[in-house]
Design a protein around this motif. Sequence first.
Motif, mmCIF file in Angstrom:
data_model
loop_
_atom_site.group_PDB
_atom_site.id
_atom_site.type_symbol
_atom_site.label_atom_id
_atom_site.label_comp_id
_atom_site.label_asym_id
_atom_site.label_seq_id
_atom_site.Cartn_x
_atom_site.Cartn_y
_atom_site.Cartn_z
ATOM 1 N N HIS A 55 0.709 -1.319 0.456
ATOM 2 C CA HIS A 55 -0.039 -0.134 -0.226
ATOM 3 C C HIS A 55 0.928 1.286 0.068
ATOM 4 C CE1 HIS A 55 -4.093 -0.764 0.350
ATOM 5 N NE2 HIS A 55 -3.437 -2.203 1.192
ATOM 6 N N TYR A 56 2.183 1.472 0.596
ATOM 7 C CA TYR A 56 2.634 2.458 0.879
ATOM 8 C C TYR A 56 3.443 2.714 0.121
ATOM 9 C CZ TYR A 56 1.877 2.586 6.317
ATOM 10 O OH TYR A 56 1.667 2.631 7.375
ATOM 11 N N VAL A 104 6.560 -2.520 9.756
ATOM 12 C CA VAL A 104 6.539 -1.493 8.663
ATOM 13 C C VAL A 104 6.185 0.286 8.456
ATOM 14 C CG1 VAL A 104 3.947 -0.300 9.285
ATOM 15 C CG2 VAL A 104 4.093 -2.744 9.562
ATOM 16 N N ILE A 105 7.016 0.607 9.559
ATOM 17 C CA ILE A 105 7.006 2.364 9.554
ATOM 18 C C ILE A 105 8.612 2.199 8.663
ATOM 19 C CG2 ILE A 105 8.945 1.972 11.826
ATOM 20 C CD1 ILE A 105 6.471 5.169 10.098
ATOM 21 N N HIS A 106 9.550 1.540 8.839
ATOM 22 C CA HIS A 106 10.591 0.873 7.815
ATOM 23 C C HIS A 106 10.616 1.629 5.964
ATOM 24 C CE1 HIS A 106 13.346 1.015 10.831
ATOM 25 N NE2 HIS A 106 14.568 1.401 9.870
ATOM 26 N N PHE A 107 8.994 0.812 5.960
ATOM 27 C CA PHE A 107 8.764 0.312 4.411
ATOM 28 C C PHE A 107 7.486 1.861 4.127
ATOM 29 C CE2 PHE A 107 8.072 -4.092 3.966
ATOM 30 C CZ PHE A 107 8.627 -4.205 2.629
ATOM 31 N N PHE A 108 7.198 2.324 5.248
ATOM 32 C CA PHE A 108 6.497 4.051 5.237
ATOM 33 C C PHE A 108 7.768 4.827 4.599
ATOM 34 C CE2 PHE A 108 5.246 8.116 6.103
ATOM 35 C CZ PHE A 108 3.514 8.041 5.567
ATOM 36 N N TYR A 132 -17.828 -4.885 23.099
ATOM 37 C CA TYR A 132 -16.397 -3.701 23.376
ATOM 38 C C TYR A 132 -15.736 -2.881 22.656
ATOM 39 C CZ TYR A 132 -16.606 -8.379 25.922
ATOM 40 O OH TYR A 132 -17.275 -9.752 26.302
ATOM 41 N N THR A 133 -14.898 -1.803 23.257
ATOM 42 C CA THR A 133 -14.413 -1.165 21.879
ATOM 43 C C THR A 133 -13.648 -0.516 22.662
ATOM 44 O OG1 THR A 133 -17.315 -0.267 21.763
ATOM 45 C CG2 THR A 133 -15.278 1.835 20.965
ATOM 46 N N PHE A 134 -12.253 -0.730 22.126
ATOM 47 C CA PHE A 134 -10.782 0.160 23.112
ATOM 48 C C PHE A 134 -10.544 1.410 22.058
ATOM 49 C CE2 PHE A 134 -6.501 0.642 23.111
ATOM 50 C CZ PHE A 134 -6.245 0.434 24.053
ATOM 51 N N GLU A 135 -9.977 2.876 22.160
ATOM 52 C CA GLU A 135 -9.978 3.745 21.765
ATOM 53 C C GLU A 135 -8.492 3.670 21.099
ATOM 54 O OE1 GLU A 135 -11.522 6.692 23.371
ATOM 55 O OE2 GLU A 135 -13.474 6.814 22.886
ATOM 56 N N ILE A 136 -8.235 4.218 19.955
ATOM 57 C CA ILE A 136 -6.578 4.369 19.806
ATOM 58 C C ILE A 136 -6.278 6.102 19.652
ATOM 59 C CG2 ILE A 136 -6.532 2.136 18.790
ATOM 60 C CD1 ILE A 136 -5.861 3.406 16.067
ATOM 61 N N PRO A 137 -5.528 7.353 19.621
ATOM 62 C CA PRO A 137 -4.718 8.063 19.479
ATOM 63 C C PRO A 137 -5.387 8.657 17.856
ATOM 64 C CG PRO A 137 -3.627 8.061 21.113
ATOM 65 C CD PRO A 137 -4.386 6.907 20.505
ATOM 66 N N SER A 138 -5.911 9.391 17.399
ATOM 67 C CA SER A 138 -6.359 9.855 16.319
ATOM 68 C C SER A 138 -5.141 9.939 15.703
ATOM 69 C CB SER A 138 -7.311 11.353 15.849
ATOM 70 O OG SER A 138 -7.297 11.669 14.779
ATOM 71 N N CYS A 139 -5.370 9.966 14.533
ATOM 72 C CA CYS A 139 -4.386 9.839 13.904
ATOM 73 C C CYS A 139 -4.714 9.349 11.466
ATOM 74 C CB CYS A 139 -2.470 8.698 13.587
ATOM 75 S SG CYS A 139 -3.500 6.455 13.388
ATOM 76 N N SER A 140 -3.374 9.828 10.765
ATOM 77 C CA SER A 140 -4.420 9.350 9.720
ATOM 78 C C SER A 140 -4.267 8.167 9.041
ATOM 79 C CB SER A 140 -3.325 9.771 8.408
ATOM 80 O OG SER A 140 -2.067 9.808 8.575
ATOM 81 N N GLU A 141 -5.022 7.956 8.427
ATOM 82 C CA GLU A 141 -5.266 6.435 7.903
ATOM 83 C C GLU A 141 -4.025 5.798 7.812
ATOM 84 O OE1 GLU A 141 -8.685 2.996 5.468
ATOM 85 O OE2 GLU A 141 -7.888 5.661 4.781
ATOM 86 N N ILE A 142 -3.372 5.848 7.006
ATOM 87 C CA ILE A 142 -2.032 5.760 6.484
ATOM 88 C C ILE A 142 -1.421 4.935 7.255
ATOM 89 C CG2 ILE A 142 -0.714 7.244 5.870
ATOM 90 C CD1 ILE A 142 0.083 6.597 3.231
ATOM 91 N N LEU A 143 -1.084 5.666 8.464
ATOM 92 C CA LEU A 143 0.021 5.710 9.387
ATOM 93 C C LEU A 143 -0.912 4.574 10.929
ATOM 94 C CD1 LEU A 143 1.459 8.286 10.121
ATOM 95 C CD2 LEU A 143 2.960 6.270 9.014
ATOM 96 N N SER A 144 -2.607 4.545 10.518
ATOM 97 C CA SER A 144 -3.115 3.648 11.744
ATOM 98 C C SER A 144 -2.220 2.506 12.041
ATOM 99 C CB SER A 144 -4.644 3.709 11.139
ATOM 100 O OG SER A 144 -4.797 3.126 9.874
#
Length: 610
Positions: free
Chosen positions: A314-315, A410-414, A562-574
Amino acid sequence: MCGIVGYAGNKNIESVLIVGLVCLEYRGYDSAGIAAFENGEIEIRKEKGKIKALEAILKEKPVFGNVGIGHTRWATHGEPSTINAHPHTNAKSSIAVVHNGIIENYQKLKNQLLEKGHVFHSDTDTEIIPHLLEEELKSGKSIQDAFLNLFKTIEGKWAIAAIFEKDPDKVYFAQDGAPLLLGKGDNEFFLASDVSALIRNSVYVHFLNKKEWGFFSKDKLSLFDFQGNEIQPNFQKQEIKWEEIDKGGYPHFMLKEIYEQPAVFRKIIEKRLNGGEGLHFPELKISNELLSKVSRFVIQAAGTSLHSGMIGKHYLEHNTRIQTDSEMSSEFVYRNPVVEGDTMVIAISQSGETADTLAGIHEAKSKFVKVISFVNNSNSTIARESDAFIDILAGPEIGVASTKAFTAQVIHFFLFSLYVSHIKWMTNDGERKALLEEIRLLPSKMETILSHAPIIEKWAEDFVNTKDFVFLGRTYNYPVALEGALKLKEISYIHASGHAGGELKHGPIALITGDVPVVCIAIQSEIYPKMLSNIQEIKARSGKVISIVTEGDVEARKLSDYTFEIPSCSEILSPLLTVIPLQLLSYYVAIKRGCTPDQPRNLAKAVTVE
């Protein structure tokens, strides 16, 4: 898959070998054993099960000496048992051998030895090795010549260590495709399958290259190639610290490694962004001119690394607009893939020793295609056999189920996709700057997620008796759904399947009942309404919904059990954030079910056999 250790020096052989084997237990824990010289004779101690079982045997029957070899096994040929445990010997127990890998022509060789009157006790391929060496020695050859003839006889990818009663001061070793390292101390030498077993005793290590062999006593090392030519070892200082392979107060390596991810990302940001807006890959020895001419990437990997590669696809396509395919290494190798001169293959392997991925590299190079590897060990076989490599900088990962290595890949691919897009003038400076700024915020966002881990720990109690799980994600988070399912089944032994949300109605929805929890990655993005539709479909069939959502979410929360929240971020880095609650879920469910997350059954950290 297995772990080999060896030692010659002045220390007590039993303690040195056991310490080394404990460090290598992640490579296999079906059985373990040692062979050592005591009063000039070879003494064998081995036992089915983990190394603690071997330690119990040694308390009853200790071994005293200063030269020996050891092994921890992941079974390939023959079930886990004491008889199949290494070391293996010849009939007179004058030769003892430990082995990692597979002897592909062992049955043919075993039949030949049977015709000569040799008797075998195990079901392993390893046991033929001491018998083959015995035959060579019976014909009057020296140990060195016997070894050289052995290399011409056996086929496959392997590493071995051996001791001989007629040469009780030395440990012999060789490798042809499976990792093996030498460590140098003060009037002592060490042997191991991985550097982790050498950290306490050796500052300097030599990584054996393919088709190298030799022997050492406590004060001398001799090293050769398979033609018998003497070569000089290249000892280099190893930088890994003991704290990096210690649990550091955590109950398990897996939990420690989940919690290390923010620190790993800070290190990656420091090294790759280097305080500015440029990207730095100093170890990537490949020209920008060559990268600018690539018209297609093919990513090949296995397991968790394959899932990171699917996100990498994707990246690369999003940021560089270069066609990218992601494939299982085991399939890539055998389907005669169509790759051309302007194609570049990317191989991914945490250990750098994955046999299927290494075979994929050989397949690509046979077609004259350049290969870049993403590895967590820059001295690994895959790094050395690729045209270039990128170090993912995750640090040692001991837990069998990969966590921090996945997010580091994953971050290295980005970052690599941004690097290539800059070379090809595909990303404008403003967009690039905004993405890099968001990357800098990821460590603190990871810490926020980890601070809420007790929520997931409490949930886990509800799933102790669950038999099936389903994971759903879309676009960038479809591979995360696959990874979440893999983690859960790896360490909790619950059947789990991951699917793209759009495929739910095309079959998987038949699995939904009130007894099947469905994990839905439903963060704020363009496809959020589509994931809400998936959740509605699940609830209409009485399914239990576990939603991973963006903080402040209202709609998905209303529909979820059940719900678990994550901080807001762009979809590409989610994916770098959404995967963490899934790692925690798999860990805590495994703990509540009484499973051992660091050493799940039937698995090993490094898959060095096809």
